[in-house]
Write a protein that holds these residues in place. Structure first.
Motif, PDB file in Angstrom:
ATOM      1  N   VAL A 119       9.395  39.849 -89.602  1.00 56.98           N
ATOM      2  CA  VAL A 119       8.450  40.318 -90.624  1.00 56.98           C
ATOM      3  C   VAL A 119       9.099  40.026 -92.151  1.00 56.98           C
ATOM      4  O   VAL A 119       8.500  39.500 -93.038  1.00 56.98           O
ATOM      5  N   GLN A 120      10.507  40.151 -92.260  1.00 60.46           N
ATOM      6  CA  GLN A 120      11.207  39.893 -93.591  1.00 60.46           C
ATOM      7  C   GLN A 120      10.967  38.332 -93.767  1.00 60.46           C
ATOM      8  O   GLN A 120      10.727  37.884 -95.013  1.00 60.46           O
ATOM      9  N   GLU A 121      11.152  37.276 -92.915  1.00 58.15           N
ATOM     10  CA  GLU A 121      11.019  36.010 -93.285  1.00 58.15           C
ATOM     11  C   GLU A 121       9.511  35.678 -93.478  1.00 58.15           C
ATOM     12  O   GLU A 121       9.745  34.542 -94.423  1.00 58.15           O
ATOM     13  N   ILE A 122       8.598  36.381 -93.335  1.00 60.14           N
ATOM     14  CA  ILE A 122       7.389  35.969 -94.065  1.00 60.14           C
ATOM     15  C   ILE A 122       6.950  36.669 -95.051  1.00 60.14           C
ATOM     16  O   ILE A 122       5.976  36.422 -95.662  1.00 60.14           O
ATOM     17  N   LEU A 123       7.917  37.726 -95.555  1.00 63.80           N
ATOM     18  CA  LEU A 123       7.622  38.218 -96.912  1.00 63.80           C
ATOM     19  C   LEU A 123       8.674  37.784 -97.893  1.00 63.80           C
ATOM     20  O   LEU A 123       8.400  38.378 -99.123  1.00 63.80           O
ATOM     21  N   LYS A 124       9.621  37.165 -97.513  1.00 63.63           N
ATOM     22  CA  LYS A 124      10.567  37.053 -98.605  1.00 63.63           C
ATOM     23  C   LYS A 124      10.499  35.944 -99.679  1.00 63.63           C
ATOM     24  O   LYS A 124      11.005  36.130-100.729  1.00 63.63           O
ATOM     25  N   GLU A 125       9.402  35.384 -99.462  1.00 61.70           N
ATOM     26  CA  GLU A 125       9.274  34.445-100.597  1.00 61.70           C
ATOM     27  C   GLU A 125       7.949  35.003-101.435  1.00 61.70           C
ATOM     28  O   GLU A 125       6.658  35.032-100.944  1.00 61.70           O
ATOM     29  N   ASN A 126       8.216  35.059-102.771  1.00 60.06           N
ATOM     30  CA  ASN A 126       7.149  35.682-103.762  1.00 60.06           C
ATOM     31  C   ASN A 126       6.384  34.094-104.267  1.00 60.06           C
ATOM     32  O   ASN A 126       6.840  33.388-104.849  1.00 60.06           O
ATOM     33  N   ASP A 127       5.017  33.964-103.596  1.00 59.99           N
ATOM     34  CA  ASP A 127       4.478  32.858-103.831  1.00 59.99           C
ATOM     35  C   ASP A 127       3.367  33.092-104.687  1.00 59.99           C
ATOM     36  O   ASP A 127       2.605  32.570-105.076  1.00 59.99           O
ATOM     37  N   GLY A 128       3.310  34.420-105.236  1.00 56.97           N
ATOM     38  CA  GLY A 128       2.330  34.899-106.312  1.00 56.97           C
ATOM     39  C   GLY A 128       1.114  35.532-105.536  1.00 56.97           C
ATOM     40  O   GLY A 128       0.427  36.087-106.198  1.00 56.97           O
ATOM     41  N   SER A 129       0.996  35.610-104.235  1.00 59.94           N
ATOM     42  CA  SER A 129       0.090  35.814-103.665  1.00 59.94           C
ATOM     43  C   SER A 129       0.245  37.532-103.327  1.00 59.94           C
ATOM     44  O   SER A 129       1.382  37.898-103.446  1.00 59.94           O
ATOM     45  N   LEU A 130      -0.910  38.173-102.840  1.00 64.53           N
ATOM     46  CA  LEU A 130      -0.816  39.579-102.559  1.00 64.53           C
ATOM     47  C   LEU A 130      -1.376  39.852-101.332  1.00 64.53           C
ATOM     48  O   LEU A 130      -2.462  40.446-101.217  1.00 64.53           O
ATOM     49  N   PRO A 131      -0.736  39.587-100.230  1.00 59.14           N
ATOM     50  CA  PRO A 131      -1.206  39.805 -98.753  1.00 59.14           C
ATOM     51  C   PRO A 131      -1.479  41.306 -98.522  1.00 59.14           C
ATOM     52  O   PRO A 131      -1.197  42.295 -99.043  1.00 59.14           O
ATOM     53  N   ASP A 132      -2.736  41.584 -97.792  1.00 65.43           N
ATOM     54  CA  ASP A 132      -3.161  42.799 -97.380  1.00 65.43           C
ATOM     55  C   ASP A 132      -2.863  43.241 -96.126  1.00 65.43           C
ATOM     56  O   ASP A 132      -2.706  42.354 -95.050  1.00 65.43           O
ATOM     57  N   ILE A 133      -2.563  44.455 -96.049  1.00 72.57           N
ATOM     58  CA  ILE A 133      -2.278  45.261 -94.652  1.00 72.57           C
ATOM     59  C   ILE A 133      -3.809  45.925 -94.728  1.00 72.57           C
ATOM     60  O   ILE A 133      -3.947  46.925 -95.325  1.00 72.57           O
ATOM     61  N   GLU A 134      -4.561  45.630 -93.734  1.00 70.47           N
ATOM     62  CA  GLU A 134      -5.966  46.235 -93.821  1.00 70.47           C
ATOM     63  C   GLU A 134      -5.883  47.327 -92.568  1.00 70.47           C
ATOM     64  O   GLU A 134      -5.483  46.830 -91.432  1.00 70.47           O
ATOM     65  N   ILE A 135      -6.298  48.330 -92.889  1.00 70.61           N
ATOM     66  CA  ILE A 135      -6.660  49.626 -91.785  1.00 70.61           C
ATOM     67  C   ILE A 135      -7.873  49.597 -91.764  1.00 70.61           C
ATOM     68  O   ILE A 135      -8.561  50.623 -92.654  1.00 70.61           O
ATOM     69  N   ASN A 136      -8.574  49.206 -90.726  1.00 74.35           N
ATOM     70  CA  ASN A 136     -10.044  49.074 -90.805  1.00 74.35           C
ATOM     71  C   ASN A 136     -10.572  50.007 -89.600  1.00 74.35           C
ATOM     72  O   ASN A 136      -9.757  50.386 -88.868  1.00 74.35           O
ATOM     73  N   GLU A 137     -11.869  50.063 -89.989  1.00 74.31           N
ATOM     74  CA  GLU A 137     -12.520  50.988 -88.487  1.00 74.31           C
ATOM     75  C   GLU A 137     -12.081  52.452 -88.790  1.00 74.31           C
ATOM     76  O   GLU A 137     -11.959  52.884 -87.571  1.00 74.31           O
ATOM     77  N   ILE A 138     -11.837  52.942 -89.742  1.00 70.07           N
ATOM     78  CA  ILE A 138     -11.395  54.545 -89.925  1.00 70.07           C
ATOM     79  C   ILE A 138     -12.421  55.084 -90.521  1.00 70.07           C
ATOM     80  O   ILE A 138     -13.416  54.734 -91.313  1.00 70.07           O
ATOM     81  N   LYS A 139     -12.738  56.404 -90.283  1.00 74.92           N
ATOM     82  CA  LYS A 139     -13.479  57.445 -90.775  1.00 74.92           C
ATOM     83  C   LYS A 139     -13.228  57.919 -92.190  1.00 74.92           C
ATOM     84  O   LYS A 139     -12.015  57.922 -92.748  1.00 74.92           O
ATOM     85  N   GLY A 140     -14.337  58.519 -92.632  1.00 70.82           N
ATOM     86  CA  GLY A 140     -14.144  59.019 -94.322  1.00 70.82           C
ATOM     87  C   GLY A 140     -12.929  59.664 -94.437  1.00 70.82           C
ATOM     88  O   GLY A 140     -12.009  59.559 -95.452  1.00 70.82           O
ATOM     89  N   GLU A 141     -12.691  60.708 -93.652  1.00 70.40           N
ATOM     90  CA  GLU A 141     -11.715  61.583 -93.843  1.00 70.40           C
ATOM     91  C   GLU A 141     -10.643  61.042 -93.778  1.00 70.40           C
ATOM     92  O   GLU A 141      -9.490  61.381 -94.474  1.00 70.40           O
ATOM     93  N   GLU A 142     -10.420  60.092 -92.768  1.00 73.97           N
ATOM     94  CA  GLU A 142      -9.150  59.494 -92.636  1.00 73.97           C
ATOM     95  C   GLU A 142      -8.637  58.431 -93.827  1.00 73.97           C
ATOM     96  O   GLU A 142      -7.483  58.336 -94.142  1.00 73.97           O
ATOM     97  N   VAL A 143      -9.661  57.907 -94.449  1.00 76.94           N
ATOM     98  CA  VAL A 143      -9.400  57.266 -95.654  1.00 76.94           C
ATOM     99  C   VAL A 143      -8.843  57.882 -96.891  1.00 76.94           C
ATOM    100  O   VAL A 143      -7.800  57.811 -97.382  1.00 76.94           O
ATOM    101  N   VAL A 144      -9.532  59.158 -96.885  1.00 75.90           N
ATOM    102  CA  VAL A 144      -9.148  60.266 -97.977  1.00 75.90           C
ATOM    103  C   VAL A 144      -7.552  60.737 -97.780  1.00 75.90           C
ATOM    104  O   VAL A 144      -6.735  60.748 -98.551  1.00 75.90           O
ATOM    105  N   ARG A 145      -7.453  60.885 -96.414  1.00 77.55           N
ATOM    106  CA  ARG A 145      -6.016  61.342 -95.964  1.00 77.55           C
ATOM    107  C   ARG A 145      -4.825  60.095 -96.194  1.00 77.55           C
ATOM    108  O   ARG A 145      -3.766  60.391 -96.584  1.00 77.55           O
TER     109      ARG A 145
END
Length: 166
Positions: free
Chosen positions: A8-34
């Motif tokens: 993971v460090q290898e794929i994150l080590k270079e600041n290429d100006g992008s802002l990759p997302d870690i998406e936590i999808n398909e969760i319920k509303g109260e889980e988003v709030v939490r």
């Protein structure tokens, strides 16, 4: 586990100006709030004074203060989805994590990160700890890593699957 985190460090080590997302999808509303509460409470502050959400009820921008949780307003459809950045974030075991951007949607909680050398093994492990805490009580979720041109093979997602069950 260290060898996997190094991948993971290898794929994150270079600041290429992008802002990759870690998406936590398909969760319920109260889980988003939490999820918002977990990241907020693990952080020292918001990184910008210009944090706001669009209030559908008041038809105007409303400033977000550090202690607020406007995610509940998104879930109740009183506010549009929004983005803020947190600084001074630490994992449940005290590992320092670089600045995290957070997108709040109705059924998704996304974390965006600026890649670069600040993503040490400890920071990556801290990020995984934080994600594990967020997803721990989710009845269902899908984790996706998107926007990272160095991760065409799904390394982040593969390592997450190993980490979450460890």
């Amino acid at each position: 586990m260290i060898e996997h985190l190094k991948e993971v460090q290898e794929i994150l080590k270079e600041n290429d100006g992008s802002l990759p997302d870690i998406e936590i999808n398909e969760i319920k509303g109260e889980e988003v709030v939490r999820a918002y509460e977990i990241v907020r409470d693990a952080s020292e502050n918001l990184t910008s004074e210009e944090c706001y959400y669009w209030s559908l009820r008041h038809n105007k921008d409303i400033n977000i203060k550090y202690g607020d949780n406007p995610a509940s307003l998104v879930i109740s459809e009183e506010a549009e989805p929004f983005h803020v950045c947190f600084d001074g974030t630490v994992s449940p075991t005290g590992k320092k994590i670089p600045v995290l951007g957070v997108f709040v949607f109705h059924e998704s909680f996304n974390i965006d990160i600026r890649m670069g050398p600040e993503w040490t093994l400890e920071a990556i492990e801290g990020l995984f700890e934080l994600i594990k805490k967020i997803t721990k009580n989710c009845s269902n979720y899908e984790l996706k890593h998107s926007g990272n041109i160095f991760d065409e093979d799904g390394i982040f997602e593969r390592v997450w699957e190993i980490y979450k069950d460890a």
